[in-house]
Design an enzyme around this catalytic site. Structure first.
Site, PDB file in Angstrom:
ATOM      1  CG  ASP A 159      -2.580   1.606   6.417  1.00  0.00           C
ATOM      2  OD1 ASP A 159      -3.407   2.395   6.919  1.00  0.00           O
ATOM      3  OD2 ASP A 159      -2.375   1.543   5.193  1.00  0.00           O
ATOM      4  CG  ASP A 212      -1.802   1.166   1.356  1.00  0.00           C
ATOM      5  OD1 ASP A 212      -2.277   1.653   0.316  1.00  0.00           O
ATOM      6  OD2 ASP A 212      -2.011   1.634   2.488  1.00  0.00           O
ATOM      7  CG  ASP A 217      -1.296   7.945   1.259  1.00  0.00           C
ATOM      8  OD1 ASP A 217      -1.144   9.119   1.600  1.00  0.00           O
ATOM      9  OD2 ASP A 217      -1.361   7.599   0.054  1.00  0.00           O
TER      10      ASP A 217
END
Length: 456
Positions: free
Chosen positions: A384, A153, A155
């Site tokens: 996340d 991922d 960000d």
């Protein structure tokens, strides 16, 4: 008041991982039985050491029991009866396992590092178990052979939310190391840009480092792709392109099952999502603006720098997701409704499709050498957002192994663990029986060298 609020909020079903919560509940019993909070008044260090040793033994036994249940679930998977495994009965939301998870050895490592057994007032936490699972997954994936594909991922995983991958970011060296070991890299991000320039702005540190690297061969430099908009826009590293990325036409990489995603169906789903978002803006009085893209629609703050309430973001995700799931168009087309931290977006497709495209691009397209897609047990996705609602990394679990991190610093630490395991283990054939266990124990002992236990 704040503590009670945070506890009650965290207990909401959509903010819980059932498997981690189940393990957490199992570990709570030996914590209550063996922790010695009265030891804080004692001067004898031996009592604390004895408590820690006994708690460690009981925690390890529980992890061993869970490990065996996972092995049993994997055996059921092989014959298509995973719905009848004991683990599935105890944790109905449990999904697919692509490798074994040596939880006992992973617990030993994390206990040496986090001193879980030595705590007298704080029981094994959600984060403790999440990190144990991460370590176990790294052990599992490096035990079945070389890691063929690592996807990330953007960000909060590679860089802070809303920021860019700057040249000083320590994760860059770790990614280049993986590429030097012939691991393919995919950045699978929700950012749905159609121009290479925008991705260069966010990832320039990595792109320029790859270009300047003296340890990568020309072929290894080609082992990077950017999958944007979850699964909608594919860019490949190109040293001759103006922004070091070349856009690949959708026809060159879409999977056969994606060919049914027709434009009328896409438009209908985005129209419904947009109307649902507008309804939430009105009902919740959100100071937001609707942003419509080619294959996504979302809400962003009307005033730059302003923040939406967390509860309003999650309410919006759940409302939109439920409306789309109950609609006819939502049953025809995969989508992802997610909370981006200070916005809500609905994308066509999701990250399971994005990772699948990367597996197929590097495998079936011939870049993997064998003409077959990279398998799930040779794939690791790092992200996340793995909660069941409003989290766009969650669905990647169905196509490969995953690691759940909380910030970019954890990603760096995770990749350091992975590097040590890759250097210690022999890539290639799977070791059977005691050989595999001996190999895993050797890796754990090697990891302990960095985090030795203090003297009592």
């Amino acid at each position: 008041m704040t503590t009670r609020y945070r506890v009650e909020y965290a207990l909401k079903t959509h903010r819980r991982d059932q498997f981690i919560e189940w393990i957490k509940g199992l570990l709570a019993v030996p914590f209550v039985l063996y922790s010695q909070p009265t030891g804080v008044f004692e001067t004898r260090s031996s009592s604390v050491a004895q408590m820690a040793a006994e708690a460690h033994r009981r925690y390890a036994e529980i992890m061993s029991d869970v490990e065996h249940m996972i092995d049993d679930h994997i055996e059921h998977q092989k014959v298509g009866t995973d719905g009848q495994s004991k683990l599935k009965l105890l944790v109905p939301s449990i999904g697919t396992f692509f490798t074994r998870l040596p939880l006992t050895d992973a617990f030993r490592y994390q206990d040496k590092k986090r001193f879980i057994s030595s705590r007298r007032f704080v029981p094994p936490s959600f984060n403790d178990i999440r990190l144990i699972l991460n370590t176990a997954q790294l052990m599992g994936v490096t035990s079945v052979g070389p890691l063929d594909l690592a996807t990330f991922d953007g960000d909060v995983t590679l860089y802070d939310d809303g920021k860019s991958l700057e040249p000083i970011n320590p994760v860059i060296d770790r990614i280049i190391y993986l590429m030097s070991r012939n691991t393919k890299i995919g950045i699978v991000t929700a950012a749905g840009y159609t121009k290479a320039e925008r991705y260069y702005e966010r990832l320039h540190g990595l792109l320029e480092a790859i270009k300047a690297s003296d340890i990568l061969t020309p072929a290894q430099r080609q082992n990077l792709v950017i999958m944007g908009g979850e699964s909608n826009f594919l860019f490949a590293y190109s040293p001759d392109a103006p922004y070091l990325l070349s856009h690949l036409s959708r026809r060159s990489w879409i999977l056969p099952s994606m060919s049914s995603w027709t434009q009328p169906t896409i438009t209908a789903l985005l129209d419904l999502a947009e109307s649902s978002l507008r309804e939430c803006v009105t009902n919740l009085s959100l100071p937001g603006t609707i942003l419509r893209k080619e294959r996504a629609v979302g809400i962003i703050p009307s005033v730059p720098g302003s923040k939406f309430p967390r509860e309003s973001l999650e309410e919006t995700v759940l409302v939109v997701q439920k409306k789309l799931e109950m609609s006819e168009v939502g049953k025809k087309l995969p989508f992802c409704a997610f909370n981006g931290g200070n916005d809500v977006f609905v994308d066509i497709g999701d990250k399971s499709w994005g990772v699948l495209v990367c597996q197929n691009y590097f495998g079936a397209a011939g870049l993997n050498g064998d003409g077959e897609s990279i398998r799930g047990e040779r794939t690791l996705h790092v992200g996340d957002q793995f909660l069941s609602a409003g989290s766009n990394d969650f669905k990647a679990r169905v196509v490969g192994t995953t690691a759940w991190i909380a910030n970019p610093a954890e990603t760096v630490e995770l990749l350091d663990e992975l590097k040590r395991m890759m250097e210690q283990g022999k890539e290639g054939a799977v070791k059977e029986g005691d050989g595999l266990e001996t190999d895993l124990l050797a890796r754990v002992d090697m990891l302990f060298e960095k985090h030795p236990m203090p003297c009592a």
